[in-house]
Write a protein that holds these residues in place. Structure first.
Motif, PDB file in Angstrom:
ATOM      1  N   MET A  36      29.218   1.504  41.972  1.00  8.64           N
ATOM      2  CA  MET A  36      28.491   1.470  40.736  1.00  8.64           C
ATOM      3  C   MET A  36      27.554   0.345  40.514  1.00  8.64           C
ATOM      4  SD  MET A  36      29.834   1.601  36.886  1.00  8.64           S
ATOM      5  CE  MET A  36      30.413   0.108  36.731  1.00  8.64           C
ATOM      6  N   LEU A  37      27.715  -0.726  41.482  1.00  2.00           N
ATOM      7  CA  LEU A  37      26.535  -1.775  41.483  1.00  2.00           C
ATOM      8  C   LEU A  37      25.442  -1.280  41.971  1.00  2.00           C
ATOM      9  CD1 LEU A  37      29.134  -4.808  41.965  1.00  2.00           C
ATOM     10  CD2 LEU A  37      28.108  -4.045  39.865  1.00  2.00           C
ATOM     11  N   PRO A  38      25.318  -1.227  43.249  1.00  2.00           N
ATOM     12  CA  PRO A  38      24.027  -0.378  43.930  1.00  2.00           C
ATOM     13  C   PRO A  38      23.437   0.690  43.487  1.00  2.00           C
ATOM     14  CG  PRO A  38      25.959  -0.175  45.361  1.00  2.00           C
ATOM     15  CD  PRO A  38      26.563  -0.969  44.313  1.00  2.00           C
ATOM     16  N   LEU A  39      24.458   1.521  42.744  1.00  2.00           N
ATOM     17  CA  LEU A  39      23.974   2.952  42.145  1.00  2.00           C
ATOM     18  C   LEU A  39      22.931   2.366  40.913  1.00  2.00           C
ATOM     19  CD1 LEU A  39      26.792   5.270  42.272  1.00  2.00           C
ATOM     20  CD2 LEU A  39      24.628   5.489  43.198  1.00  2.00           C
ATOM     21  N   ARG A  40      23.281   1.285  40.271  1.00  2.00           N
ATOM     22  CA  ARG A  40      22.579   1.014  39.048  1.00  2.00           C
ATOM     23  C   ARG A  40      21.269   0.592  39.568  1.00  2.00           C
ATOM     24  NH1 ARG A  40      26.538  -2.000  34.813  1.00  2.00           N
ATOM     25  NH2 ARG A  40      26.355  -3.631  36.602  1.00  2.00           N
ATOM     26  N   GLY A  41      21.263  -0.483  40.572  1.00  2.00           N
ATOM     27  CA  GLY A  41      20.080  -0.882  41.308  1.00  2.00           C
ATOM     28  C   GLY A  41      19.129   0.561  41.721  1.00  2.00           C
ATOM     29  N   MET A  42      19.738   1.293  42.404  1.00  2.70           N
ATOM     30  CA  MET A  42      19.089   2.488  42.812  1.00  2.70           C
ATOM     31  C   MET A  42      18.494   3.200  41.689  1.00  2.70           C
ATOM     32  SD  MET A  42      20.119   5.652  45.162  1.00  2.70           S
ATOM     33  CE  MET A  42      19.793   4.809  46.900  1.00  2.70           C
ATOM     34  N   SER A  43      19.065   3.430  40.578  1.00  2.00           N
ATOM     35  CA  SER A  43      18.368   4.025  39.387  1.00  2.00           C
ATOM     36  C   SER A  43      17.263   3.255  38.697  1.00  2.00           C
ATOM     37  CB  SER A  43      19.411   4.020  38.337  1.00  2.00           C
ATOM     38  OG  SER A  43      20.506   5.040  38.631  1.00  2.00           O
ATOM     39  N   PHE A  44      17.328   2.030  38.707  1.00  2.00           N
ATOM     40  CA  PHE A  44      16.281   1.200  38.464  1.00  2.00           C
ATOM     41  C   PHE A  44      15.243   1.039  39.205  1.00  2.00           C
ATOM     42  CE2 PHE A  44      14.186  -2.968  37.926  1.00  2.00           C
ATOM     43  CZ  PHE A  44      14.118  -3.200  36.632  1.00  2.00           C
ATOM     44  N   ALA A  45      15.439   0.997  40.544  1.00  2.36           N
ATOM     45  CA  ALA A  45      14.424   1.013  41.517  1.00  2.36           C
ATOM     46  C   ALA A  45      13.553   2.341  41.419  1.00  2.36           C
ATOM     47  CB  ALA A  45      15.182   0.837  42.921  1.00  2.36           C
ATOM     48  N   THR A  46      14.180   3.529  41.269  1.00  2.00           N
ATOM     49  CA  THR A  46      13.537   4.761  41.142  1.00  2.00           C
ATOM     50  C   THR A  46      12.600   4.875  40.144  1.00  2.00           C
ATOM     51  OG1 THR A  46      15.449   5.915  42.363  1.00  2.00           O
ATOM     52  CG2 THR A  46      14.156   7.243  41.073  1.00  2.00           C
ATOM     53  N   LEU A  47      13.331   4.441  38.807  1.00  2.00           N
ATOM     54  CA  LEU A  47      12.260   4.271  37.681  1.00  2.00           C
ATOM     55  C   LEU A  47      11.038   3.380  37.645  1.00  2.00           C
ATOM     56  CD1 LEU A  47      15.343   4.550  34.913  1.00  2.00           C
ATOM     57  CD2 LEU A  47      13.737   6.376  35.478  1.00  2.00           C
ATOM     58  N   GLU A  48      11.312   2.168  38.397  1.00  2.00           N
ATOM     59  CA  GLU A  48      10.443   1.366  38.485  1.00  2.00           C
ATOM     60  C   GLU A  48       9.315   1.339  39.765  1.00  2.00           C
ATOM     61  OE1 GLU A  48       9.279  -0.946  36.056  1.00  2.00           O
ATOM     62  OE2 GLU A  48      10.686   0.287  34.644  1.00  2.00           O
ATOM     63  N   GLY A  49       9.821   2.183  40.628  1.00  2.00           N
ATOM     64  CA  GLY A  49       9.025   2.155  41.812  1.00  2.00           C
ATOM     65  C   GLY A  49       9.148   1.004  42.642  1.00  2.00           C
ATOM     66  N   ASP A  50      10.296   0.508  42.594  1.00  2.00           N
ATOM     67  CA  ASP A  50      10.615  -0.732  43.179  1.00  2.00           C
ATOM     68  C   ASP A  50      11.362  -0.532  44.632  1.00  2.00           C
ATOM     69  OD1 ASP A  50      11.629  -3.378  44.305  1.00  2.00           O
ATOM     70  OD2 ASP A  50      12.256  -3.923  42.116  1.00  2.00           O
ATOM     71  N   LEU A  51      10.492  -0.565  45.714  1.00  2.00           N
ATOM     72  CA  LEU A  51      10.851  -0.067  47.123  1.00  2.00           C
ATOM     73  C   LEU A  51      11.776  -1.011  47.702  1.00  2.00           C
ATOM     74  CD1 LEU A  51       7.472   1.342  48.610  1.00  2.00           C
ATOM     75  CD2 LEU A  51       9.513   2.442  47.647  1.00  2.00           C
ATOM     76  N   GLY A  70      26.518   7.366  33.414  1.00  2.00           N
ATOM     77  CA  GLY A  70      25.638   6.512  34.125  1.00  2.00           C
ATOM     78  C   GLY A  70      24.682   5.773  33.085  1.00  2.00           C
ATOM     79  N   GLY A  71      24.437   6.414  31.989  1.00  2.00           N
ATOM     80  CA  GLY A  71      23.564   6.114  30.969  1.00  2.00           C
ATOM     81  C   GLY A  71      24.076   4.760  30.006  1.00  2.00           C
ATOM     82  N   VAL A  72      25.574   4.941  29.857  1.00  2.00           N
ATOM     83  CA  VAL A  72      26.299   3.947  29.272  1.00  2.00           C
ATOM     84  C   VAL A  72      26.335   2.663  30.294  1.00  2.00           C
ATOM     85  CG1 VAL A  72      28.386   3.300  28.386  1.00  2.00           C
ATOM     86  CG2 VAL A  72      27.643   5.483  27.950  1.00  2.00           C
ATOM     87  N   SER A  73      26.449   2.961  31.618  1.00  2.00           N
ATOM     88  CA  SER A  73      26.741   1.594  32.657  1.00  2.00           C
ATOM     89  C   SER A  73      25.219   1.061  32.276  1.00  2.00           C
ATOM     90  CB  SER A  73      26.803   2.259  33.689  1.00  2.00           C
ATOM     91  OG  SER A  73      26.737   1.055  34.825  1.00  2.00           O
ATOM     92  N   GLY A  74      24.096   1.739  32.463  1.00  2.00           N
ATOM     93  CA  GLY A  74      22.610   1.362  32.196  1.00  2.00           C
ATOM     94  C   GLY A  74      22.536   0.368  30.836  1.00  2.00           C
ATOM     95  N   TYR A  75      22.952   1.060  30.178  1.00  2.45           N
ATOM     96  CA  TYR A  75      23.054   0.326  28.653  1.00  2.45           C
ATOM     97  C   TYR A  75      23.714  -0.900  28.602  1.00  2.45           C
ATOM     98  CZ  TYR A  75      22.894  -0.282  23.577  1.00  2.45           C
ATOM     99  OH  TYR A  75      22.543  -0.733  22.178  1.00  2.45           O
ATOM    100  N   ALA A  76      24.844  -0.884  29.153  1.00  4.50           N
ATOM    101  CA  ALA A  76      25.736  -2.029  29.180  1.00  4.50           C
ATOM    102  C   ALA A  76      25.076  -3.039  30.056  1.00  4.50           C
ATOM    103  CB  ALA A  76      27.137  -1.562  29.798  1.00  4.50           C
ATOM    104  N   LYS A  77      24.512  -2.704  31.102  1.00  2.53           N
ATOM    105  CA  LYS A  77      23.750  -3.648  31.909  1.00  2.53           C
ATOM    106  C   LYS A  77      22.767  -4.536  31.049  1.00  2.53           C
ATOM    107  CE  LYS A  77      22.887  -5.727  35.832  1.00  2.53           C
ATOM    108  NZ  LYS A  77      23.896  -6.578  36.402  1.00  2.53           N
ATOM    109  N   ILE A  78      21.998  -3.840  30.274  1.00  2.00           N
ATOM    110  CA  ILE A  78      20.885  -4.513  29.476  1.00  2.00           C
ATOM    111  C   ILE A  78      21.404  -5.079  28.307  1.00  2.00           C
ATOM    112  CG2 ILE A  78      19.225  -3.090  30.871  1.00  2.00           C
ATOM    113  CD1 ILE A  78      18.787  -1.673  28.236  1.00  2.00           C
ATOM    114  N   ARG A  79      22.572  -4.649  27.780  1.00  2.00           N
ATOM    115  CA  ARG A  79      23.150  -5.052  26.444  1.00  2.00           C
ATOM    116  C   ARG A  79      24.562  -5.760  26.861  1.00  2.00           C
ATOM    117  NH1 ARG A  79      20.054  -3.348  21.846  1.00  2.00           N
ATOM    118  NH2 ARG A  79      21.963  -4.363  20.824  1.00  2.00           N
ATOM    119  N   PRO A  80      24.456  -6.927  27.364  1.00  2.00           N
ATOM    120  CA  PRO A  80      25.588  -7.627  27.822  1.00  2.00           C
ATOM    121  C   PRO A  80      27.109  -7.830  26.812  1.00  2.00           C
ATOM    122  CG  PRO A  80      24.181  -9.039  28.621  1.00  2.00           C
ATOM    123  CD  PRO A  80      23.452  -7.896  27.559  1.00  2.00           C
TER     124      PRO A  80
END
Length: 188
Positions: free
Chosen positions: A70-85, A140-150
């Motif tokens: 789950m940890l690298p998957l969140r990073g991959m999702s964020f990277a895809t949205l932000e274009g962070d290679l 996945g959406g809840v996981s992303g939300y939880a990451k930005i809302r500790p």
């Protein structure tokens, strides 16, 4: 009726701004291929594999809570949205290595512990449906939300269980070890 409206009116729906660079650094840390990640991946894999082989939902859920992918998957999702290679490469590498290690360990365990037939826990993961995909998207959406809302961090174990990828990966390894290619393809 008016009291109910007042209760809803008093709810705070505002979003606090999340420091973008702090979030990115946190995701970079989570996405790294570290010893901790590898130990958690192997542990989660072995617990899930053994749970699948003995057909125990409780043991499989235990493996799901570890949720190393789950940890690298969140990073991959964020990277895809932000274009962070950089984050995308780092996350992708960790996901690929974790997946390959899990396939090897579950396949090896399947070779050692031969089972005459697959139980319901394995079979249920060989024919995913559209509903399974929808569950993964919402979790996945809840996981992303939880990451930005500790403050909602308590939701992370629930999302880890809902979107758990380790059991299906282990089913692929077990199915390959048993020569059941249709089941391996379905689980993948």
């Amino acid at each position: 009726m008016r009291k109910n409206y007042k209760l809803i009116k008093d709810v705070d729906f505002s979003l606090e701004s999340v420091p973008f660079l702090k979030l990115r650094e946190s995701l970079l840390t989570d996405a790294k291929l570290t010893q901790n990640y590898l130990v958690l991946t192997i542990s989660s894999c072995l617990i899930a594999t053994l749970g699948l082989l003995i057909n125990s939902a409780a043991v499989i859920i235990g493996a799901m809570i570890i949720a190393p992918l789950m940890l690298p998957l969140r990073g991959m999702s964020f990277a895809t949205l932000e274009g962070d290679l950089k984050l995308l490469r780092l996350s992708g590498k960790s996901i690929i290595v974790g997946t390959l290690i899990s396939l090897l360990f579950s396949g090896f365990a399947g070779l050692i512990i031969r089972i005459p037939e697959f139980g319901s826990e394995i079979l249920s993961r060989t024919q995913p449906t559209l509903i399974d995909l929808l569950i993964a998207i919402v979790a996945g959406g809840v996981s992303g939300y939880a990451k930005i809302r500790p403050k909602v961090g308590d939701a992370v174990p629930g999302t880890a269980i809902a979107v758990a990828l380790m059991p299906p990966i282990c089913v692929v390894g077990i199915a390959i070890s048993q020569g059941t290619w249709d089941a391996a393809l379905g689980a993948s």
